[in-house]
Design a protein around this motif. Structure first.
Motif, PDB file in Angstrom:
ATOM      1  N   GLY A  97     -19.157 -21.632 -18.371  1.00 47.84           N
ATOM      2  CA  GLY A  97     -19.627 -21.217 -19.646  1.00 47.84           C
ATOM      3  C   GLY A  97     -19.100 -22.871 -20.769  1.00 47.84           C
ATOM      4  O   GLY A  97     -18.392 -23.543 -19.824  1.00 47.84           O
ATOM      5  N   PRO A  98     -19.848 -22.355 -22.041  1.00 49.31           N
ATOM      6  CA  PRO A  98     -19.248 -23.682 -22.895  1.00 49.31           C
ATOM      7  C   PRO A  98     -18.241 -23.116 -23.290  1.00 49.31           C
ATOM      8  O   PRO A  98     -17.052 -22.762 -23.081  1.00 49.31           O
ATOM      9  N   ASP A 121     -23.325 -29.248 -20.028  1.00 50.01           N
ATOM     10  CA  ASP A 121     -25.182 -28.685 -19.670  1.00 50.01           C
ATOM     11  C   ASP A 121     -25.102 -27.875 -20.241  1.00 50.01           C
ATOM     12  O   ASP A 121     -25.622 -26.634 -21.186  1.00 50.01           O
ATOM     13  N   SER A 122     -24.276 -26.716 -20.452  1.00 49.75           N
ATOM     14  CA  SER A 122     -24.167 -25.621 -21.459  1.00 49.75           C
ATOM     15  C   SER A 122     -23.356 -25.463 -23.397  1.00 49.75           C
ATOM     16  O   SER A 122     -22.652 -24.607 -23.177  1.00 49.75           O
ATOM     17  N   SER A 123     -23.182 -26.544 -22.681  1.00 48.70           N
ATOM     18  CA  SER A 123     -22.796 -27.233 -24.429  1.00 48.70           C
ATOM     19  C   SER A 123     -23.682 -27.705 -25.136  1.00 48.70           C
ATOM     20  O   SER A 123     -23.878 -28.628 -25.021  1.00 48.70           O
ATOM     21  N   ALA A 369     -22.352 -17.498 -13.922  1.00 50.19           N
ATOM     22  CA  ALA A 369     -22.618 -17.377 -15.570  1.00 50.19           C
ATOM     23  C   ALA A 369     -22.546 -15.680 -16.618  1.00 50.19           C
ATOM     24  O   ALA A 369     -21.898 -16.972 -17.638  1.00 50.19           O
ATOM     25  N   TYR A 428     -35.417 -22.663 -26.121  1.00 44.61           N
ATOM     26  CA  TYR A 428     -33.784 -24.006 -25.382  1.00 44.61           C
ATOM     27  C   TYR A 428     -33.374 -25.251 -26.428  1.00 44.61           C
ATOM     28  O   TYR A 428     -32.154 -25.274 -26.439  1.00 44.61           O
ATOM     29  N   TRP A 432     -30.796 -25.616 -28.940  1.00 45.64           N
ATOM     30  CA  TRP A 432     -29.678 -26.720 -28.605  1.00 45.64           C
ATOM     31  C   TRP A 432     -29.611 -27.676 -30.281  1.00 45.64           C
ATOM     32  O   TRP A 432     -28.242 -27.940 -30.571  1.00 45.64           O
ATOM     33  N   CYS A 438     -26.158 -22.623 -24.250  1.00 42.25           N
ATOM     34  CA  CYS A 438     -26.135 -22.408 -23.301  1.00 42.25           C
ATOM     35  C   CYS A 438     -27.196 -20.841 -24.295  1.00 42.25           C
ATOM     36  O   CYS A 438     -26.773 -20.253 -24.985  1.00 42.25           O
ATOM     37  N   MET A 445     -29.830 -16.790 -17.981  1.00 39.41           N
ATOM     38  CA  MET A 445     -28.829 -17.996 -18.798  1.00 39.41           C
ATOM     39  C   MET A 445     -29.790 -19.620 -18.399  1.00 39.41           C
ATOM     40  O   MET A 445     -29.479 -19.603 -17.391  1.00 39.41           O
ATOM     41  N   GLU A 446     -30.019 -19.771 -19.742  1.00 44.61           N
ATOM     42  CA  GLU A 446     -30.454 -21.340 -19.469  1.00 44.61           C
ATOM     43  C   GLU A 446     -29.664 -21.765 -19.892  1.00 44.61           C
ATOM     44  O   GLU A 446     -29.431 -22.061 -20.993  1.00 44.61           O
ATOM     45  N   ASP A 447     -29.361 -22.956 -19.139  1.00 38.92           N
ATOM     46  CA  ASP A 447     -28.962 -24.626 -19.852  1.00 38.92           C
ATOM     47  C   ASP A 447     -29.760 -25.745 -20.320  1.00 38.92           C
ATOM     48  O   ASP A 447     -30.925 -25.600 -20.133  1.00 38.92           O
TER      49      ASP A 447
END
Length: 531
Positions: A97-98, A121-123, A369, A428, A432, A438, A445-447
């Motif tokens: 996770g972020p 990718d999740s941040s 996740a 997303y 972002w 995330c 849960m999309e990243d």
């Protein structure tokens, strides 16, 4: 924010004064350390990125990826990686996770063996997000991380936290707020450098690394540069050589043909490889973007049991266990669904089936996740993997050749699947741009990786032409433009994450989708618009 003797310049001095903790991270000594890393690595990094572009040009011209002839001896000779530290011998469930304060606390307390703190990718890499992430991780390492919610609930790390592993950004991503000698620094080196400067000695004294996940590698030379950067950092910080350890995500198609070589380049510090399935699917699309015979169907049909993904995961297990390294499974995108027991049961059944496939194939651990999925995955691995790992499972039955690793995948493209790709890519991207990396969308849960799949598939379906929906209606730009406009309107009028940036995201997605060539990464042009 300058260190004159190092000719070090930061381009975001105004950000540094907004938060009293930033100055403690961006000390003159830390900046000087970053400058030394940059000067050592930057010429090689640029050369490696150029090699990527040249390799992709060959694929666009009709070549297909394959195993390297010049490294055959590495693949065929016998060697193993260095002994794996005790803290990483059992990695049956890892949570990712972020680097957000509450997320870090919940992940460390989740019961998972490992928490991968993600700068990638999740941040969304706003400079504020990156610096605050460094503060949170420093506090976690020092045992002082706490959080109090607006409702007054108090969170703090418990007595038996997960082992911390940090994922910096990939070699391709810049950090525009930091420059050395007039050159923009690599985001990877900023993330890595600040973390090790402030935490490496403390972690090493506890026999906890520091440990890293390395993303987006395409070749053994890129792994070798990481090895050299870590060696330089160890020397600068007075750490024993090889104390920094790394797990590499095999999430690009070129990298699957160099898994032995990547482990060999990192053999004194490699502890495993990971099936980064979502980025791997995106890389398949991007690498083979010029090959009409390699089109993929809608995302929901591209599961880990299709031949090219099955070959990839099984070859990774075989490779890792032959070399004494762990073979980590990938992420199931499902998250718990509140208020709908039947839908939640169906989602959890998919997670269980995915984790059962992984443990029975020989994986040594898996990713989740969400903290609620830790016991779900753990129950599967505990039942089928009573030992700490499965290094004894050699998978000598696997014969994944070049053709198996790039085998086309049959399937269909429904209107709903096309529409879902538009919605996921738009929502997303908009979130972002607001600073969220995330985002839960339709109970998944999309990243950045899954958004990349969505927009890459749209480009491929539209540019290769003559494709149809099952009802024989054409898949064309008129349909895409209509769907994008409809979803943009709905997002703009909603209270969902990204609503304020809906139009910016739509314009970016339209530009990327209409472009003559599939762009390498969504996050590169989006970064210029990130707050």
């Amino acid at each position: 924010m300058a260190v004159p003797s190092e000719k070090f310049v930061s381009q975001s001095a105004e950000i540094h004064t907004d938060h009293p903790g930033y100055a403690d991270i961006l000390t003159s000594e830390a900046l000087a350390f970053l400058a030394r890393l940059h000067r050592y690595a930057e010429p090689r990094r640029q050369s490696l990125l150029q090699a990527r572009r040249q390799r992709q040009a060959r694929y666009d011209a009709g070549c297909l990826p394959d195993f390297r002839v010049d490294t055959r001896a590495i693949r065929e000779s016998e060697w193993t990686v260095a002994p794996i530290p005790a803290a990483l011998q059992d990695r049956r469930v890892e949570i990712t996770g972020p680097v957000e304060r509450k997320m870090i606390i919940n992940a460390l307390n989740s019961g998972a063996k490992v928490f991968m703190a993600d700068f990638e990718d999740s941040s969304a890499p706003s400079f504020a997000n990156q610096l605050e992430g460094q503060i949170h991780l420093r506090d976690a390492v020092n045992g002082t991380l706490e959080y109090r919610s607006p409702e007054g609930k108090h969170y703090r790390v418990g007595s038996d936290p997960a082992v911390l592993v940090v994922r910096p950004r990939g070699w391709h991503l810049p950090e525009r707020h930091v420059s050395v000698d007039g050159e923009t620094m690599a985001g990877a080196l900023v993330d890595f450098g600040l973390f090790v400067f402030h935490n490496a000695r403390t972690l090493q004294a506890r026999d906890l690394g520091p440990y890293f996940y390395l993303p987006k590698l395409e070749a053994m030379e890129e792994a070798a540069l990481w090895d050299e950067v870590m060696a330089l950092a160890e020397d600068e910080l007075g750490l024993p050589c090889g104390s920094m350890k790394a797990t590499v995500l095999i999430e690009t198609l070129p990298a699957v043909f160099q898994m032995h070589e990547i482990l060999h380049a990192l053999r004194r510090r490699a502890v495993g490889l990971n099936c980064g399935r979502w980025d791997y699917i995106f890389s398949y699309l991007k690498t083979l973007r010029g090959h009409r015979d390699r089109l993929l169907p809608e995302r929901g049909q591209v599961v880990m049991t299709v031949p090219f993904l099955k070959a990839y995961s099984e070859l990774l297990i075989q490779t890792c266990h032959r070399r004494g390294a762990f073979a980590m499974g990938g992420m199931a995108a499902q998250i718990p669904i509140k208020g709908d027991d039947e839908a939640n049961d169906n989602a959890m059944a998919k997670v269980r089936a995915d984790k059962l496939r992984e443990v029975q194939a020989g994986h040594d651990g898996t990713w989740v996740a969400h903290p609620a999925l830790v016991p779900v995955a753990k129950e599967i691995f505990d039942r089928h993997m009573p030992s700490p790992n499965q290094l004894h499972v050699r998978r000598e039955d696997v014969e994944a050749n070049r053709d198996a690793l790039i085998a086309p995948c049959g399937g269909t493209i429904s209107r709903a699947g096309f529409d879902n790709n538009v919605e996921v890519a738009l929502r997303y991207t908009a979130a972002w741009l607001e600073g969220l990396g995330c985002v839960p969308i339709h109970h998944l849960m999309e990243d950045a990786a899954t958004a990349e799949i969505a927009r890459a598939q749209l480009w491929q379906w539209l540019h290769h032409g003559s494709l149809e929906f099952p009802d024989h209606a054409p898949i064309d730009f008129a349909w895409f433009d209509h769907a994008l406009a409809a979803h943009t309107h709905r997002l703009r009028e909603s209270s969902l994450p990204g609503a304020r940036r809906a139009d910016d995201a739509a314009q970016l997605l339209a530009t990327l989708t209409h472009a003559d060539q599939l762009g390498d990464f969504l996050t590169l042009p989006a970064y210029a618009q990130l707050a």
